[in-house]
Design an enzyme around this catalytic site. Structure first.
Site, mmCIF file in Angstrom:
data_model
loop_
_atom_site.group_PDB
_atom_site.id
_atom_site.type_symbol
_atom_site.label_atom_id
_atom_site.label_comp_id
_atom_site.label_asym_id
_atom_site.label_seq_id
_atom_site.Cartn_x
_atom_site.Cartn_y
_atom_site.Cartn_z
ATOM 1 N N ASP A 21 38.674 -12.644 -0.071
ATOM 2 C CA ASP A 21 37.818 -12.505 1.099
ATOM 3 C C ASP A 21 36.350 -12.613 0.658
ATOM 4 O OD1 ASP A 21 40.206 -11.256 2.109
ATOM 5 O OD2 ASP A 21 39.637 -9.394 1.073
ATOM 6 N N ASP A 33 37.577 -7.617 4.595
ATOM 7 C CA ASP A 33 38.404 -6.696 4.772
ATOM 8 C C ASP A 33 38.250 -5.273 4.227
ATOM 9 O OD1 ASP A 33 39.762 -8.839 5.753
ATOM 10 O OD2 ASP A 33 41.277 -9.031 4.304
ATOM 11 N N ASP A 39 41.527 -16.243 2.863
ATOM 12 C CA ASP A 39 42.091 -14.966 3.591
ATOM 13 C C ASP A 39 41.117 -14.343 4.485
ATOM 14 O OD1 ASP A 39 44.009 -12.957 3.768
ATOM 15 O OD2 ASP A 39 43.102 -11.809 2.190
ATOM 16 N N ARG A 81 42.220 -10.821 13.868
ATOM 17 C CA ARG A 81 41.838 -9.805 13.176
ATOM 18 C C ARG A 81 40.216 -9.865 13.337
ATOM 19 N NH1 ARG A 81 45.149 -10.958 7.394
ATOM 20 N NH2 ARG A 81 47.045 -10.893 8.553
#
Length: 429
Positions: free
Chosen positions: A214, A257, A253, A309
């Site tokens: 990330d 996060d 990714d 997301r």
């Protein structure tokens, strides 16, 4: 004021030895600013002040990876520090700042064509994850890259972009368990690119390629403020990588996060664009130690052409207000799928968010996953009309908590204008 390392050398020699790491001035600026006392979950209890109390000897301006790593020190270096990012820092470089890539990281045993042959679902099957020689070599290759691009950020640190052009490319800031009181502001993060994605035939109904990095990973850290940053895939959209085993060969990714019982996070006025898996809050349904943690506030963020997301939540008490979402379900590169992922035991409290996504139904703003049962939603605008995402998905509104740490909540009708004018790196009014 410059740090004195050796008094007997010339000024030119000192400059060479410092390799550009020089303490910045201690004037009042972004580096010395702290989170407001009511600005989201990161303001809880002790608040978030980062390295604002740093002495002049712990204030640095850095222009490359080596300087940044040196200025940060070890992951246990809790001395307050302020680090200014100047210009573009590429994290895929060696200590001489020469670019590194796939061949530099690749384990000698790794061969992508052999990897494809070994784990072709037609022969390997779809019921177990890869193992064996080629998977071991892929992991070693990935670990070689991680050793260069994953940078641990210690407690009591402020990292801010200097001016309007600060950029981190190919890097992963890692805020791990035990780290506390960190501020990251005014930086553009691009292209946290994994050269060695893993094939997982058990991921979903058709399998998936998964990557490791990330731009910012908050894995157990507490009291973190991420503000006025920009996140994207940069020059390497995953759509250009082709497909293998019928699935996109995905090299990215997340952008931001949050997992492993991380707590007291505020992400404000950030710009997320041109990316698929934007922000995951909570790592898995089985990570029950996350329950009671993952307290996160997301406000005044701009999500443009992101797929999913934004965020996808498990367990956490997440306040989502005054965010603006813009995109299209027919975008050929980043087609909108959903924004709010209502996952296991998630407790999302959403207020006055706005969406501009033609043809989208209210229900499709959210995706309800196994174990997701509640969502409080008020003031949502979809293409100019008021909708209720919770009722559209037959979800309970009893999330069990009510936010108390927040500033002014803008009217839904003003969200698009306010957010587009202010969100992202360099957008300080």
């Amino acid at each position: 004021m410059k740090k004195k390392w050796f008094s007997y050398v010339t000024a030119a020699a000192v400059a060479t030895m410092l390799v550009g790491i020089v303490p910045a001035t201690a004037a009042t600026d972004l580096g010395h600013q702290v989170l407001a006392s009511n600005d989201g979950w990161a303001a809880y209890s002790t608040g978030t002040t980062g390295g604002s109390t740093a002495s002049s000897s712990n204030i640095f301006t850095v222009t490359n990876r080596k300087q940044l790593v040196t200025a940060l020190g070890s992951s246990t270096n809790t001395t307050p520090k302020i680090i200014y990012i100047s210009g573009t820092i590429n994290m895929n470089v060696n200590d001489s700042n020469n670019a590194m890539g796939l061949n530099d990281y690749k384990d000698p045993a790794y061969d992508f064509n052999k990897y494809l042959t070994a784990y072709d679902p037609a022969t390997w099957g779809t019921s177990k994850v890869p193992s064996g020689t080629q998977e071991d070599a892929r992991k070693k290759s990935q670990q070689n890259q991680a050793a260069r691009i994953v940078i641990d950020i210690p407690s009591n640190t402020t990292i801010v972009g200097s001016g309007t052009t600060a950029k981190i490319t190919g890097g992963n800031f890692n805020l791990k368990s035990g780290a506390n009181n960190i501020i990251i502001r005014n930086i553009e993060f691009q292209d946290a690119y994994d050269y060695f994605p893993q094939w997982d035939p058990t991921d979903g109904s058709s399998g998936n390629w998964n990557s490791m990095y990330d731009s910012i990973t908050i894995k157990g850290a507490t009291h973190v403020w991420v503000d006025h940053c920009t996140f994207s895939d940069g020059a390497h959209p995953d759509s250009t990588n082709g497909t293998y085993f019928g699935r996109e060969y995905q090299h990215h990714d997340g952008t931001l996060d949050i997992s492993n019982a991380a707590d007291y996070i505020t992400a404000s006025y950030n710009y997320f664009h041109d990316h698929d898996k934007t922000s995951l809050i909570g790592s898995s349904d089985s990570a029950t130690t996350d329950d009671g943690h993952l307290k996160v506030t997301l406000h005044h963020n701009y999500y443009k052409d992101v797929v999913q997301r934004a965020p996808r939540v498990r367990f956490g008490q997440v306040h989502i207000y005054n965010n603006y979402y813009e995109g299209s379900t027919s975008n050929s590169t980043y087609p909108f799928s959903y924004a709010w992922g209502v996952g296991k035991s998630s407790k999302i409290y959403a207020q006055n968010n706005a969406f501009s996504i033609p043809g989208l139904s209210a229900a499709k703003i959210a995706s309800v996953f196994s174990g997701g049962t509640t969502l409080y939603d008020s003031g949502t605008l979809l293409n100019g009309s008021s909708v209720n995402v919770a009722s559209s998905n037959s979800l309970s509104t009893a999330v069990g908590w009510t936010p108390s740490l927040y500033g002014t909540i803008d009217a839904s009708s003003n969200v698009a204008t306010v957010v587009k004018a202010n969100a992202g790196a360099g957008k300080f009014q």
